[in-house]
Design an enzyme around this catalytic site. Structure first.
Site, PDB file in Angstrom:
ATOM      1  N   CYS A  50       1.008  -1.275  -0.336  1.00 24.99           N
ATOM      2  CA  CYS A  50       0.026   0.406  -0.124  1.00 24.99           C
ATOM      3  C   CYS A  50       1.193   1.050   0.260  1.00 24.99           C
ATOM      4  O   CYS A  50       0.585   2.013  -0.739  1.00 24.99           O
ATOM      5  CB  CYS A  50      -0.354  -0.202   1.743  1.00 24.99           C
ATOM      6  SG  CYS A  50      -0.530   0.262   2.869  1.00 24.99           S
ATOM      7  N   ASN A  51       2.265   1.391   0.636  1.00 19.49           N
ATOM      8  CA  ASN A  51       2.463   2.292   0.756  1.00 19.49           C
ATOM      9  C   ASN A  51       4.561   2.373  -0.695  1.00 19.49           C
ATOM     10  O   ASN A  51       4.927   3.101  -0.722  1.00 19.49           O
ATOM     11  CB  ASN A  51       3.300   2.481   2.005  1.00 19.49           C
ATOM     12  CG  ASN A  51       2.794   2.934   3.173  1.00 19.49           C
ATOM     13  OD1 ASN A  51       1.443   3.802   2.954  1.00 19.49           O
ATOM     14  ND2 ASN A  51       2.622   2.483   4.234  1.00 19.49           N
ATOM     15  N   GLU A 106       8.740  -1.048  11.221  1.00 20.50           N
ATOM     16  CA  GLU A 106       7.767  -2.150  11.031  1.00 20.50           C
ATOM     17  C   GLU A 106       8.121  -3.475  10.833  1.00 20.50           C
ATOM     18  O   GLU A 106       8.975  -3.073   9.838  1.00 20.50           O
ATOM     19  CB  GLU A 106       6.345  -0.782  10.580  1.00 20.50           C
ATOM     20  CG  GLU A 106       7.071  -1.243   9.053  1.00 20.50           C
ATOM     21  CD  GLU A 106       6.222  -1.879   7.824  1.00 20.50           C
ATOM     22  OE1 GLU A 106       6.177  -2.791   8.486  1.00 20.50           O
ATOM     23  OE2 GLU A 106       6.128  -1.487   7.046  1.00 20.50           O
ATOM     24  N   PRO A 107       7.727  -4.313  11.294  1.00 15.09           N
ATOM     25  CA  PRO A 107       8.213  -5.620  11.106  1.00 15.09           C
ATOM     26  C   PRO A 107       6.735  -6.334   9.598  1.00 15.09           C
ATOM     27  O   PRO A 107       7.882  -6.975   8.929  1.00 15.09           O
ATOM     28  CB  PRO A 107       7.331  -6.736  11.892  1.00 15.09           C
ATOM     29  CG  PRO A 107       6.354  -5.989  12.538  1.00 15.09           C
ATOM     30  CD  PRO A 107       7.128  -4.516  12.428  1.00 15.09           C
ATOM     31  N   GLN A 112       6.282  -8.833   3.600  1.00 10.90           N
ATOM     32  CA  GLN A 112       5.927  -8.230   1.876  1.00 10.90           C
ATOM     33  C   GLN A 112       7.131  -8.867   0.835  1.00 10.90           C
ATOM     34  O   GLN A 112       6.784  -9.222  -0.491  1.00 10.90           O
ATOM     35  CB  GLN A 112       5.352  -7.315   1.740  1.00 10.90           C
ATOM     36  CG  GLN A 112       4.217  -6.888   3.286  1.00 10.90           C
ATOM     37  CD  GLN A 112       4.008  -5.139   3.548  1.00 10.90           C
ATOM     38  OE1 GLN A 112       4.999  -4.599   3.557  1.00 10.90           O
ATOM     39  NE2 GLN A 112       2.697  -5.059   3.406  1.00 10.90           N
ATOM     40  N   GLY A 181     -15.293   2.426  13.128  1.00 10.28           N
ATOM     41  CA  GLY A 181     -13.807   3.454  12.300  1.00 10.28           C
ATOM     42  C   GLY A 181     -13.838   2.568  11.449  1.00 10.28           C
ATOM     43  O   GLY A 181     -13.996   0.998  11.323  1.00 10.28           O
ATOM     44  N   ALA A 182     -13.376   2.397  10.002  1.00  9.23           N
ATOM     45  CA  ALA A 182     -12.366   2.145   9.029  1.00  9.23           C
ATOM     46  C   ALA A 182     -11.762   2.598   7.877  1.00  9.23           C
ATOM     47  O   ALA A 182     -11.304   1.728   7.210  1.00  9.23           O
ATOM     48  CB  ALA A 182     -13.740   1.173   7.451  1.00  9.23           C
TER      49      ALA A 182
END
Length: 427
Positions: A50-51, A106-107, A112, A181-182
């Protein structure tokens, strides 16, 4: 061929462009098939999250990568970065370690990267160079994360809230968690929760379809926001992060929920700005309310620790990049050495067999030895002699200097007179 990486990420491109360049679902195998059919690209691994979207490839030029990505996602000029060889290696090591992530350390990115490598292998896109690079990447990332604290302690309010809930409840796998929320914050909380175990996960959102999408990814039950009041009492832990301008959880709602729970404690995390949960909720017995400010104080200490650890991880990566490049260069030099030795061995075998036949036919040994020595000299020196003549004609001084280093002058040696058949030794 050169090792390249071409890509864009959260630092270089807005989300709408990252979405355009993303390869997910059925788009990924189609993209990999297209890469396999691109003759200018010898090996490739496509990393798409996503990034970031990044293409790691072995190719003659970066132009082949740029043309391929342009055909897939349109014009992205001005938003792309490109690295070659050692800098491409360094970039991949940093990505896999989490040093290039939106959330430092972040792991998830390492998994990924492993998935991207595995998928490329399954589609026949891996060769020796990329396979070795990615295998080394996994080793370097593991070492950097083990030897430093770059991935230790939560550095987002969502992860800090989940960690606090896990500490407050000895077993979340016996608890019901409600997400309100989402958006991105709730998505992050859901991801951290799914790494552990939760007995039941409820997700309430104003747009039910978004709640259903999130629930399908993380094994939850979707609810419309209008049913929040009815289900609030079922939750042991509540995480709320909507875009509402006014609170969506009021004091009376929580008081009613506590009565339904026979005052079994509730843990509530308000991760929204403006706040989703009325501040007065914190005055209720058995309701424990934490706001963004409460969590931010703890998170900032963790961020500082990760930044310090990141500097240590960078030093590890610098060393490992140098070692990897040295190993690759040494390996690249082995091929011509093997070819040279194979040529010498084939020549020796052929001429030795010829000499044996000449001896068997009765030719004098001295004459056979002379012919053998002369033949070896001619055969072995013909390729470099021809190359040096061509270099002299083309003005290639580098090759001439290399020959001087390979064949230094021997003191006291006098060249014998050139015989007619020596003038242009043939193979």
């Amino acid at each position: 061929m050169t090792l390249w990486v071409l890509g864009l990420n959260h630092q270089t491109a807005p989300v709408e462009l990252r979405e355009r360049a993303a390869f997910a679902g059925e788009a990924l195998p189609r993209a990999l098939g297209s890469l396999r059919d691109t003759p200018q690209i010898a090996e490739a691994v496509l990393l798409s999250t996503c990034n970031r979207t990044e293409l790691y490839a072995v190719a003659d030029s970066a132009q082949a990568l740029d043309q391929w990505l342009h055909a897939q996602a349109g014009d992205l000029q001005g938003y792309l970065y490109q690295h070659a060889d050692a800098e491409a290696v360094r970039h991949l090591f940093r990505v896999a370690t989490g040093l290039d992530s939106m959330v430092l350390g972040e792991p998830q990115i390492l998994g990924q990267v492993k998935d991207a490598w595995s998928t490329a292998r399954d589609h026949g896109l891996l060769g020796q160079r990329l396979d070795r690079l990615f295998q080394q990447t996994f080793s370097v990332a593991k070492r950097a994360r083990t030897d430093t604290q770059v991935g230790a302690n939560p550095v987002s309010v969502a992860s800090a809230a989940v960690r606090l809930a896990q500490n407050a409840f000895a077993r979340l796998d016996d608890s019901t968690v409600l997400l309100v929320g989402a958006g991105e914050t709730i998505e992050l909380a859901a991801r951290h929760l799914s790494e552990g175990k939760v007995r039941r996960l409820l997700i309430a959102n104003r747009t039910l379809a978004h709640a259903q999408e999130l629930a399908s990814r993380h094994g939850g039950v979707a609810l419309p926001l209008t049913e929040l009041d009815r289900h609030l009492g079922e939750a042991d832990v509540v995480f709320s992060a909507t875009a509402a301008r006014e609170p969506v959880i009021h004091r009376e709602m929580v008081a009613k929920a506590l009565r339904a729970r026979r005052h079994k404690p509730m843990l509530l995390f308000d991760l929204a700005v403006p706040r989703d949960i009325e501040a007065e909720v914190g005055t209720l017995n058995d309701a424990f309310l934490y706001t963004v400010d409460d969590l931010e104080r703890a998170v900032e200490d963790n961020r500082r620790g990760r930044r310090e650890a990141a500097a240590e991880a960078e030093a590890i990566i610098d060393l490992q990049v140098s070692r990897f490049i040295e190993t690759q260069q040494a390996s690249a030099h082995q091929a011509p050495l093997r070819q040279l030795r194979a040529f010498g061995e084939a020549t020796r075998t052929e001429l030795l067999e010829r000499a044996r036949q000449q001896l068997a036919n009765g030719k004098p040994a001295d004459e056979v030895l002379e012919l053998l020595a002369h033949g070896l000299t001619n055969r072995l020196l013909h390729p470099p002699t021809a190359a040096l003549r061509a270099a002299a004609l083309s003005g290639d001084a580098d090759l001439t200097r290399a020959a001087e280093r390979l064949f230094p002058a021997t003191p006291g040696y006098r060249h014998p007179p050139v015989r007619p058949d020596d003038a242009d030794p043939a193979p």
